[in-house]
Design an enzyme around this catalytic site. Structure first.
Site, PDB file in Angstrom:
ATOM      1  N   LYS A   1       0.802  -1.217   0.000  1.00  0.00           N
ATOM      2  CA  LYS A   1       0.000   0.000   0.000  1.00  0.00           C
ATOM      3  C   LYS A   1       0.847   1.285   0.000  1.00  0.00           C
ATOM      4  O   LYS A   1       2.047   1.249   0.242  1.00  0.00           O
ATOM      5  CB  LYS A   1      -0.926  -0.013   1.226  1.00  0.00           C
ATOM      6  CG  LYS A   1      -1.976  -1.121   1.174  1.00  0.00           C
ATOM      7  CD  LYS A   1      -2.871  -1.049   2.394  1.00  0.00           C
ATOM      8  CE  LYS A   1      -3.985  -2.069   2.344  1.00  0.00           C
ATOM      9  NZ  LYS A   1      -4.886  -1.936   3.506  1.00  0.00           N
TER      10      LYS A   1
ATOM     11  N   TYR B 178     -12.510  -2.135  -4.453  1.00  0.00           N
ATOM     12  CA  TYR B 178     -13.037  -2.212  -3.080  1.00  0.00           C
ATOM     13  C   TYR B 178     -14.564  -2.125  -3.031  1.00  0.00           C
ATOM     14  O   TYR B 178     -15.131  -1.888  -1.970  1.00  0.00           O
ATOM     15  CB  TYR B 178     -12.403  -1.130  -2.211  1.00  0.00           C
ATOM     16  CG  TYR B 178     -10.954  -1.426  -1.894  1.00  0.00           C
ATOM     17  CD1 TYR B 178     -10.624  -2.444  -1.002  1.00  0.00           C
ATOM     18  CD2 TYR B 178      -9.931  -0.720  -2.501  1.00  0.00           C
ATOM     19  CE1 TYR B 178      -9.297  -2.746  -0.727  1.00  0.00           C
ATOM     20  CE2 TYR B 178      -8.597  -1.015  -2.231  1.00  0.00           C
ATOM     21  CZ  TYR B 178      -8.298  -2.032  -1.342  1.00  0.00           C
ATOM     22  OH  TYR B 178      -6.985  -2.326  -1.074  1.00  0.00           O
TER      23      TYR B 178
ATOM     24  N   ASN C  56      -2.042   0.056   6.745  1.00  0.00           N
ATOM     25  CA  ASN C  56      -1.453  -1.135   7.360  1.00  0.00           C
ATOM     26  C   ASN C  56      -0.490  -1.858   6.424  1.00  0.00           C
ATOM     27  O   ASN C  56      -0.225  -3.039   6.587  1.00  0.00           O
ATOM     28  CB  ASN C  56      -2.537  -2.066   7.910  1.00  0.00           C
ATOM     29  CG  ASN C  56      -3.460  -2.593   6.834  1.00  0.00           C
ATOM     30  OD1 ASN C  56      -3.212  -2.456   5.644  1.00  0.00           O
ATOM     31  ND2 ASN C  56      -4.546  -3.215   7.256  1.00  0.00           N
TER      32      ASN C  56
ATOM     33  N   HIS D 166      -2.188  -5.468   1.541  1.00  0.00           N
ATOM     34  CA  HIS D 166      -3.495  -6.099   1.324  1.00  0.00           C
ATOM     35  C   HIS D 166      -3.207  -7.508   0.826  1.00  0.00           C
ATOM     36  O   HIS D 166      -2.252  -7.716   0.074  1.00  0.00           O
ATOM     37  CB  HIS D 166      -4.300  -5.344   0.256  1.00  0.00           C
ATOM     38  CG  HIS D 166      -5.438  -6.154  -0.297  1.00  0.00           C
ATOM     39  ND1 HIS D 166      -6.687  -6.154   0.262  1.00  0.00           N
ATOM     40  CD2 HIS D 166      -5.493  -7.031  -1.343  1.00  0.00           C
ATOM     41  CE1 HIS D 166      -7.479  -6.974  -0.429  1.00  0.00           C
ATOM     42  NE2 HIS D 166      -6.771  -7.524  -1.403  1.00  0.00           N
TER      43      HIS D 166
ATOM     44  N   GLU E 184      -9.289 -11.038  -7.781  1.00  0.00           N
ATOM     45  CA  GLU E 184      -8.386  -9.902  -7.589  1.00  0.00           C
ATOM     46  C   GLU E 184      -7.189  -9.971  -8.533  1.00  0.00           C
ATOM     47  O   GLU E 184      -6.748  -8.938  -9.058  1.00  0.00           O
ATOM     48  CB  GLU E 184      -7.918  -9.838  -6.132  1.00  0.00           C
ATOM     49  CG  GLU E 184      -9.037  -9.474  -5.178  1.00  0.00           C
ATOM     50  CD  GLU E 184      -8.603  -9.441  -3.722  1.00  0.00           C
ATOM     51  OE1 GLU E 184      -7.476  -9.875  -3.403  1.00  0.00           O
ATOM     52  OE2 GLU E 184      -9.394  -8.961  -2.890  1.00  0.00           O
TER      53      GLU E 184
END
Length: 140
Positions: A11, A51, A114, A117, A128
């Site tokens: 990320k 998302y 965080n 993913h 995905e």
């Protein structure tokens, strides 16, 4: 054990801090092999589509804002039970709940930022992976 593939995204918080190599080293040390990888900047439409499963949740807008705030590294990991193994290495979504030595415990800035993913199931991994990669881009 079944060899499978899963999607991993490093990320914007991690790419900003230039720790993609450290994260990939953890993944590789865990027996996962990177079979496709690219550094991209998600457009708003891409982030919203990716998302979409979270569209009704209160964090959807801020998640899309965050994921479009800087470059990400999208990659396909391959290995024995890759989905489960990647999730173990990443740690819990909330870094305060993540086990010591996991990516999120060591590198996350917050529950949203965080650092990584990972697909949560084999079915979602297939969806995905297809979202970001063409078959000819996978060089396993």
């Amino acid at each position: 054990m079944a060899v499978e593939r899963t999607l991993s995204i490093i990320k914007p918080d991690a790419t900003r801090r230039n720790i993609t190599g450290k994260i990939n080293a953890r993944l590789e040390e865990a027996g996962l092999r990177i079979v496709a990888q690219k550094r991209i900047r998600l457009g708003r439409d891409q982030a919203e589509a990716f998302y979409e499963v979270h569209k009704e949740r209160p964090f959807y807008v801020s998640l899309c804002d965050f994921m479009t705030s800087g470059p990400v590294v999208v990659q396909i990991l391959e290995g024995d039970q890759a989905v489960e193994r990647n999730r173990e290495v990443m740690g819990a979504t909330n870094p305060t709940d993540a086990a010591a030595g996991t990516i999120r415990a060591d590198f996350a800035e917050s529950i949203e930022a965080n650092s990584v993913h990972g697909s949560d199931s084999a079915d979602n991994a297939a969806r995905e992976i297809a979202f970001f990669f063409k078959d000819e881009e996978i060089v396993g």
